[in-house]
Design an enzyme around this catalytic site. Structure first.
Site, PDB file in Angstrom:
ATOM      1  N   SER A 143      31.784  43.212  92.397  1.00 43.92           N
ATOM      2  CA  SER A 143      33.011  43.955  91.937  1.00 43.92           C
ATOM      3  C   SER A 143      32.316  44.791  90.631  1.00 43.92           C
ATOM      4  O   SER A 143      31.262  45.811  90.967  1.00 43.92           O
ATOM      5  CB  SER A 143      34.291  42.308  91.400  1.00 43.92           C
ATOM      6  OG  SER A 143      35.558  43.426  91.704  1.00 43.92           O
ATOM      7  N   ASP A 177      30.595  44.033  97.202  1.00 41.51           N
ATOM      8  CA  ASP A 177      32.049  44.192  96.762  1.00 41.51           C
ATOM      9  C   ASP A 177      31.753  45.031  95.821  1.00 41.51           C
ATOM     10  O   ASP A 177      32.945  44.639  94.755  1.00 41.51           O
ATOM     11  CB  ASP A 177      32.956  43.319  97.222  1.00 41.51           C
ATOM     12  CG  ASP A 177      34.024  43.827  98.010  1.00 41.51           C
ATOM     13  OD1 ASP A 177      33.789  45.101  98.993  1.00 41.51           O
ATOM     14  OD2 ASP A 177      35.304  43.336  97.843  1.00 41.51           O
ATOM     15  N   HIS A 209      38.161  40.545  98.938  1.00 47.90           N
ATOM     16  CA  HIS A 209      37.147  40.754  97.821  1.00 47.90           C
ATOM     17  C   HIS A 209      36.507  39.139  97.115  1.00 47.90           C
ATOM     18  O   HIS A 209      35.063  38.889  96.510  1.00 47.90           O
ATOM     19  CB  HIS A 209      38.083  41.323  96.694  1.00 47.90           C
ATOM     20  CG  HIS A 209      37.167  41.821  95.760  1.00 47.90           C
ATOM     21  ND1 HIS A 209      36.235  42.704  95.588  1.00 47.90           N
ATOM     22  CD2 HIS A 209      37.634  41.869  94.296  1.00 47.90           C
ATOM     23  CE1 HIS A 209      35.965  42.871  94.229  1.00 47.90           C
ATOM     24  NE2 HIS A 209      36.728  42.359  93.992  1.00 47.90           N
TER      25      HIS A 209
END
Length: 401
Positions: free
Chosen positions: A254, A277, A332
């Site tokens: 992330s 991600d 996620h």
């Protein structure tokens, strides 16, 4: 999903046993702080660290989730406080060979232990992995020590008490009594504040912290004495000459994914990046032509937008290899430990599980990462057995072109 008893972090599958320790190179906010995973010798007395290192992280998570800390922190502690990481705490470092190094960067609102399953698995395959805890106010919380660093070093040298050297970071007495912690909370956006300016400033600080951690490993490898102010943890000097500084990669999830991408543009000691991600928002447009190192994107099915995928595609150039794969049925949080440690109720509340089995999803993430690391770090391993994943060949994998 199964009951609470079945919720645990899986043991690593690689040929190496994995040791684990925490390192704070000096006590200041500017110093390096990370959880270290490394190949270890089997030790007679196996201690496993708590997954939540200290209770304050439960309060930090409550703040990040914008929940009332008075009820949410105890609830999080009840849900997660008993979990342990299946590694050997402070086990003897295995000096048999030189190991490639991974610097790992966590996501927004996370902290150094949230990716223990991924880091443990990669270390079991013969890597040293340093999971940085960032001090840019993007962690749910973190800490440093109020004392000046020279005072800390004197205290470390002066400390000979067996009781203090038995201190472990997950114990109720969370530090030697002479050192006073200062906790750094998650920084929330102020109403009307421009988020891009804050996140771009943070991502640059995060990259500086990753590079500083690499500097530290360079010093350790060269035999420089490093003081770890977290007393009683692994003696880092044993790692002298055992770190392969020609094979260093940066990895993150992330916000840590965008950190990894920026890191390979600013520090060419990183040979490649693995972005799990990745949150592309914090990066300025002008960095895309500057990414001259290979990058692997391992995306979830639900987090990425067309805009972020298009940004990833812009990294393609004749000088590097960009791979973008998506794991079907993932969300996620599928690349964090939360996917393994939450039951049905918490999973519905916070979307920590997709339709793919959590262990299988993490297995694809680590195998694709290892195949990519072998390809671009010139490793003499057998990770090329998973090359097909990088081409989108697999029941749960899609190649984005």
């Amino acid at each position: 999903m199964g009951g609470a008893q079945s919720l645990e972090l899986p043991p690593a599958k690689g040929p190496h046993k994995v040791g684990c320790t925490d390192v704070m190179a000096d006590g200041t906010r500017q110093g390096s702080f990370f959880r270290l995973y490394y190949p270890c010798e089997a030790s007679g007395q196996v201690k496993q660290p708590r997954w939540i290192p200290q209770y304050e992280y439960c309060g930090g998570l409550a703040d990040y989730l914008d929940r009332n800390k008075r009820w949410c922190a105890p609830a999080l502690n009840l849900a997660f406080g008993y979990h342990e990481v299946p590694v050997e705490w402070n086990a003897p470092f295995k000096t048999a060979e030189k190991y490639p190094l991974i610097i790992f960067s966590h996501g927004l609102g996370a902290f150094r232990t949230v990716y223990s399953a991924v880091c443990n698995e990669i270390a079991s395959r013969g890597f040293i992995v340093a999971a940085v805890e960032h001090r840019d106010e993007s962690a749910c919380t973190t800490f440093f020590f109020k004392s000046p660093v020279e005072d800390l070093e004197q205290q470390v040298e002066a400390t000979t008490s067996a009781e203090q050297f038995a201190w472990r970071p997950e114990s109720p007495q969370a530090h030697p009594p002479t050192l006073e912690e200062e906790w750094l909370p998650y920084r929330k956006l102020v109403k009307g504040e421009d988020e891009f300016s804050l996140r771009n400033e943070q991502v640059h600080q995060r990259v500086a912290e990753c590079s500083r951690t690499l500097d530290l490993f360079t010093d350790i490898n060269n035999g420089k004495l490093i003081t770890n102010v977290l007393l009683g943890n692994l003696d880092l000097s044993i790692m002298k000459g055992c770190i392969d500084l020609q094979r260093v990669a940066v990895m993150g999830h992330s916000f840590g994914g965008s950190t990894a991408i920026l890191a390979v543009t600013k520090d060419l000691r990183f040979r490649c990046a693995v972005a799990l991600d990745s949150w592309m928002f914090p990066l300025k447009d002008d960095i895309y032509p500057k990414v001259l190192r290979p990058v692997l994107f391992v995306n979830s099915e639900t987090f990425q937008t067309d805009d972020s995928i298009n940004k990833m595609k812009r990294l393609h150039s004749t000088d590097n290899e960009i791979k973008i794969i998506t794991i079907k049925g993932s969300v996620h949080q599928s690349q964090t430990d939360f996917t393994l440690l939450t039951g049905q109720f918490l999973s519905m509340a916070f979307e920590t599980k997709g339709t793919i089995d959590p262990v299988e999803g993490l297995d694809i993430t680590t195998k694709a990462s290892l195949a990519f690391l072998q390809r671009h770090s010139d490793l003499r391993k057998d990770f090329d057995q998973w090359d097909a994943l990088l081409e989108g060949n697999g029941e749960h994998v899609i190649l984005i072109t």
